[in-house]
Scaffold this active site. Structure first.
Site, PDB file in Angstrom:
ATOM      1  N   ASP A   1      -5.050  -0.344   5.850  1.00 32.07           N
ATOM      2  CA  ASP A   1      -3.731   0.180   6.204  1.00 32.07           C
ATOM      3  C   ASP A   1      -3.465  -0.130   7.667  1.00 32.07           C
ATOM      4  O   ASP A   1      -4.387  -0.089   8.496  1.00 32.07           O
ATOM      5  CB  ASP A   1      -3.669   1.689   5.962  1.00 32.07           C
ATOM      6  CG  ASP A   1      -3.717   2.056   4.490  1.00 32.07           C
ATOM      7  OD1 ASP A   1      -3.160   1.305   3.679  1.00 32.07           O
ATOM      8  OD2 ASP A   1      -4.295   3.104   4.162  1.00 32.07           O
TER       9      ASP A   1
ATOM     10  N   ASP B   1       1.652  -0.063  -0.266  1.00 36.52           N
ATOM     11  CA  ASP B   1       2.100   1.329  -0.350  1.00 36.52           C
ATOM     12  C   ASP B   1       3.622   1.415  -0.340  1.00 36.52           C
ATOM     13  O   ASP B   1       4.219   2.189  -1.097  1.00 36.52           O
ATOM     14  CB  ASP B   1       1.534   2.144   0.811  1.00 36.52           C
ATOM     15  CG  ASP B   1       0.025   2.211   0.819  1.00 36.52           C
ATOM     16  OD1 ASP B   1      -0.587   2.085  -0.260  1.00 36.52           O
ATOM     17  OD2 ASP B   1      -0.556   2.367   1.913  1.00 36.52           O
TER      18      ASP B   1
END
Length: 171
Positions: free
Chosen positions: A125, A143
């Protein structure tokens, strides 16, 4: 007959969206990790509310269900594969382009994060939004695609118009 179960009129659209989402997600991750080398430069402040930072998420959304055990990570990969196959099965039956695009976004995002788990043991991430002392979770393109896909499915199911109630005057 079997083709009908896995292929419908909107299948090409959904699968192209899934493939493009997967390419965008994995391309961004490769570039951030190996080309830009975010791990040695972090955090990179782009605006007062947006930073680039590398975080390895061994769990699912918001870091829940952390999996340090290889079997736990394998279970998360297997879950992503099963959900993606179920969504592709659903894609063969959809009746709107928005639903097909939404499913494609979810499948592409799930596949991108599953690839990370399989290769790295965790999901990479990078994007960190924050303001007024509040920190949102750190996320990636996969995401964003999953959230956009879910929003598209909700919108289409609530406002898509493909499910009209019966006309009360004819009842």
């Amino acid at each position: 007959m079997l083709r009908h179960w896995f292929w419908g009129p909107y299948s090409p659209l959904g699968l192209i969206v899934a493939l493009l989402t997967l390419i965008a997600d994995q391309g961004n991750k490769v570039w951030m990790i190996y080309v830009y080398d975010i791990g040695t430069k972090q955090p990179v402040r782009l605006t007062p509310f947006f930073d680039l930072i590398l975080v390895w998420n061994k769990g699912i959304s918001y870091g829940m269900l952390q999996q340090d055990d290889p079997m736990g990570r394998l279970a998360l990969v297997a879950f992503a594969v099963v959900v993606s196959l179920a969504l592709i099965f659903w894609l063969a039956r959809v009746t709107t382009a928005l639903t097909a695009i939404s499913i494609g976004l979810i499948v592409g995002g799930a596949a991108g994060n599953a690839i990370d788990r399989a290769i790295y043991g965790a999901v990479a991430d990078f994007f960190s939004l924050h303001a007024f002392g509040f920190q949102w979770y750190i996320f990636n393109i996969a995401d964003v695609a999953i959230v956009a896909g879910v929003i598209g499915l909700l919108y289409d199911s609530l406002f898509g118009g493909h499910k009209k109630a019966g006309n009360p005057s004819k009842m």
